[in-house]
Each structure stands twice: as C-alpha cells, then as structure tokens.
Write a protein that holds these residues in place. Structure first.
Motif: not given
Length: 494
Positions: A165-170
């Motif tokens: 999810l963090l990678n998606m937000e980045i």
C-alpha cells in the motif's frame, strides 16, 4: 521559594541546577562540583549513551500535537469493524484464535478498491498497533497489548501488505500533482501515508525491542522479520531503499506532501534493526580484531627470526649503557654514604629476578611499495647501464652484485595494500570482462543495502543535507523549496 517535583518539598531557586538524578535509586543527588553559591554557567547533565531512548520515548517521538484527535478516530474505526463481525465482548476478553481470525479479517479488508474503506481498515489496524488503549487501565497494560497485537499482525502478514500500500501511495501521481499545485500543504494531504507509516514504525520499533519475557515463537518471528527487512523482498529492493527514494522525491519537489519526519524515523529504525547498533558492531569488531592480532603475532615471530639471521643488523648498545649507569650509581653511593643514609630510607630487599632482554631491531617490519622498487631499479639501470625497462622489476642483467642484494632485500619487505589488490583486480576485469568473472561477496544485510543505495548515493546525500539545512534554526529568512512542516500544520490554520 517554590514547590519542586512530586515530593512537594520546597526547592530554593539558588539550588536549582545543583541537583542531579541518581539513576540507581531514581532520586536527586547534589553535584559535588558546584560552588558554595550553587551557581554554574552550564548545569551538568547526565546522558545515557545508546542507540535509542526508552521504548515509550521512541513511540512518542512519532506523533505530533496535531494528530491528537486521530486517536479517537482510530478507535472509532476499530470498534465499527469489531462490532460488525464480533460480539459485544472487548478485544482483551477474546482468546488467541478469535484474535487471529479478526486480524486476518482486517488484513483481507485492506485489499478493497474503495479508498475510504481501505483507510478506515488501516485506522482500525493502527488502533490495534497502539494497544487498544481504551480497554486498558494502565500504561503497562497498554504496552503489553501493544506488543501482543503487533506480533499478531506481523504473524498474519500485515507488514507486507502495508509495504504494498505504501508503494501504491508513492506512485500515486494524482496525489503528487494535486500537492504540487496547492499553495500550502497541510495535515490532510498526507493522511493515508501517515496512517501507513505509523503502523510500520510501531511494528519495527516494538519488534526490535528484545524482551526476556518474550515467547520462543516471538523470538523466531523477530529474527525472520530482521532478515526480511534487509532482503530485497519488497519491490525487489530492501525497504530502506524505498524510503530513501521517498526522501529524494520529497526534496526534488515532486511530492511535497510526504510526511518526511515519519519517513526518516522509519528509515532510521529499519537500518538500525537490520544492521545492528553500537553493541552489535562492537562485538563484530572485537572478533575481527582478535583474528588480526593472532596473525600479527605470527608475523612478529617471523620478524624476530629474520632479525636474528640478519648479519648486517647493528648490535644494541643498551646493555652497555645500563652497565655504565650501574657503575656510575655505585660510585656515587661510595662517595656520599652518610648523606644517602640521612636522606634515603634503607632499600627494601627484592627477590632476584631475571634480566629483561629486549629484542634487537624494530618491533615492526619495514614496508616497501612496488613503486619504490621500480624507482630504485630505474635509477640503477640509468647509472650503470644507460637504459630503462619500464615496470620490469625482475631483470637485473648488467647490474653490480650489491644492487642484486639490495633488490632482494627490498622485495623481502614489499608491502601490497588491499586497495592496490582491488585496483589490480578491477583493471584486470576491465580488460577481460567476459572471462575475468566476478568476485564472490557474502550477501549480508549490509551488502544488500549498499548495493541498493550505491547508484543514487549522491542524490541521497544531497537530499538529507537539504532536510538538515531546512531544519536548522537560523535568523535569516529561508528560501528553500521544501517544507518539512507539511505533516504538522493543521488543515485549517488558526
């Protein structure tokens, strides 16, 4: 005069700063170095040098004052999810099987497409990571359930889902472009990122705390998690490299809404957990130093043997000087016997001991570089023959016999550093890249991190320097393009 501390005892203002905490008893003790008036230009402070502060202090470092209302919001999101699928019991009243079932249910809900729904589930998980504080009656109880819940979340695979999810937000270009167009960034622009980073920070900081009372399975989970953090399991790179990428993206101005303080805290804790702190590094250094000392002793034995065989080594005149000193002292003692008895006490008898023999020669081997041998040969050939052979250090045809002995002695003491060996290997690899092969390196956490950050290492250094300069206090107006307070300012300024 005023009341000081929880004891309610009066404390004189002149005595303020002249009291030091006694760590062994948890009380204050007076500093004996203070003057009679108790005044000092700089009060003495006691520091405990360590990699981190106490666990509670490190947890409180994560939050800002503007995030206070979100604690109640996290609790509300958890209770809505909990009441929907579980009875009216409290979380602390369920058994281990029910805990695991609900944690798995929350993990499955993180995969929904709706952004608002996913954020509410993430807040519910954050409330679990915060120890379900509303159901606890003491700080110790909150810490217990916090540790229990975090190990449970890690065991069911929550951390990997959070990294995705963090990678998606980045990579969320819409959020980045919207933040770039805004004249002022506030707390609301980084809500999703802050929730994810809060959970990940709490998990890393809690799991790396080694508690003797931990269960055996928790210790296994900790070591597995340490290995996973340093391995390229997350997007084919360690998580520290992904966080470094967030730092550079923030400093370049493409993502001004990134909560940089939380990113740096998680980056610091991840590196500290995977590579180890000062104590671990010190133990590794002691092991290597012990091996080096053993090798040095072997070299010293060879050196002593060489000194004994060296016929040209000058004799040490230390023994003759000692004998002369003894003779001088004996003559003085016979000349002034009365004065010696009056001034000096009678000598104390000592048992006879063997005379200390010092090794002859230097206690270390002289070092000669390859370049020194080449220069010596070049000058000798030019002097006696009149020609040079470049880097050839083997051909001695036509040179006098003493020159042969000198070259032999120089080669016996030739020293090749590790840097020269590495440069020679690199040059050989550049000449024959296909047949030369590659050096086998142990793929440890340190090596994996170094390989990941090496291509962009200058950019990382510049980005960290920009943040450091932006955070430094100064009286001049700053014209920097980065705003490190983006995750602190409220949505509506007062």
């Amino acid at each position: 005069m005023e009341v000081g501390g929880s004891s309610g005892l009066p404390v004189n203002n002149k005595q303020r700063g002249a009291m030091l905490p006694n760590k062994s008893r948890g009380e204050f003790t007076r500093n004996p170095r203070k003057d009679s008036e108790g005044l000092s230009e700089s009060p003495d402070l006691e520091f405990e040098y360590a990699d981190t502060d106490k666990w509670a202090a490190e947890l409180s470092e994560l939050y800002s004052y503007t995030e206070g209302p979100e604690f109640a919001l996290n609790r509300k999101c958890f209770e809505v999810e909990f009441r929907t699928h579980v009875s009216d019991k409290k979380w602390i009243e369920l058994d281990a099987a029910q805990h695991r079932a609900h944690a798995m249910r929350l993990l499955d809900s993180l995969e929904v497409i709706a952004r608002e729904k996913r954020l509410k589930v993430a807040r519910a998980i954050l409330y679990l990571a915060q120890g379900t504080f509303a159901e606890c009656s003491s700080e110790a109880e909150v810490q217990y359930w916090m540790r229990y819940n975090i190990f449970l979340l890690l065991d069911v695979g929550t951390f990997s889902a959070l990294v995705e999810l963090l990678n998606m937000e980045i990579d969320n270009s819409a959020a980045c472009s919207s933040a770039v167009r805004k004249p002022a960034i506030s707390l609301a622009d980084s809500t999703d990122l802050r929730v994810l980073l809060n959970i990940m920070y709490l998990m890393v900081e809690t799991i790396q705390q080694d508690d003797p009372a931990d269960k055996p399975e928790w210790k296994i989970i900790r070591e597995t998690f340490r290995a996973e953090l340093g391995s390229p399991l997350f997007n084919n790179e360690p998580i520290s490299v992904m966080l470094f990428g967030m730092v550079t993206k923030f400093c370049s101005g493409h993502a001004p809404h990134f909560p940089m303080k939380k990113v740096l805290l998680l980056l610091w804790k991840s590196i500290l957990f995977t590579l180890g702190g000062f104590e671990q590094l010190q133990s590794i250094k002691q092991q290597k130093r012990a091996r080096r000392e053993h090798k040095a002793l072997i070299k010293q034995d060879n050196l002593d043997a060489f000194n004994e065989k060296d016929p040209y080594k000058a004799d040490d005149s230390r023994e003759d000087e000692d004998d002369n000193d003894d003779n001088d002292n004996s003559m003085e003692a016979e000349t002034f016997p009365l004065e010696r008895d009056e001034v000096m006490p009678p000598p104390i008898p000592h048992p006879p001991s063997e005379r200390v023999s010092f090794p002859k020669g230097l206690p270390w081997a002289p070092k000669v570089r390859e370049k020194d041998i080449e220069n010596f040969l070049e000058s000798s050939r030019s002097k006696f023959i009149g020609y040079t052979l470049g880097n050839d250090t083997d051909t001695v045809v036509g040179l006098p016999r003493p020159i042969h002995e000198s070259i032999k002695t120089l080669k016996q003491h030739k020293y090749v550093s590790i840097a020269e060996i590495q440069i020679a290997k690199e040059e050989e690899f550049q000449k024959t890249p296909l047949s030369g092969g590659e050096e086998e390196v142990e793929m440890s956490s340190t090596e994996l991190l170094y390989q990941g950050i090496l291509p962009s290492l200058p950019q990382y250094m510049i980005a960290l320097l920009k943040i450091l300069l932006a955070a430094a206090p100064t009286s001049k107006a700053k014209t920097d393009s980065i705003n490190i307070l983006a995750d602190v300012l409220p949505e509506e300024m007062p």
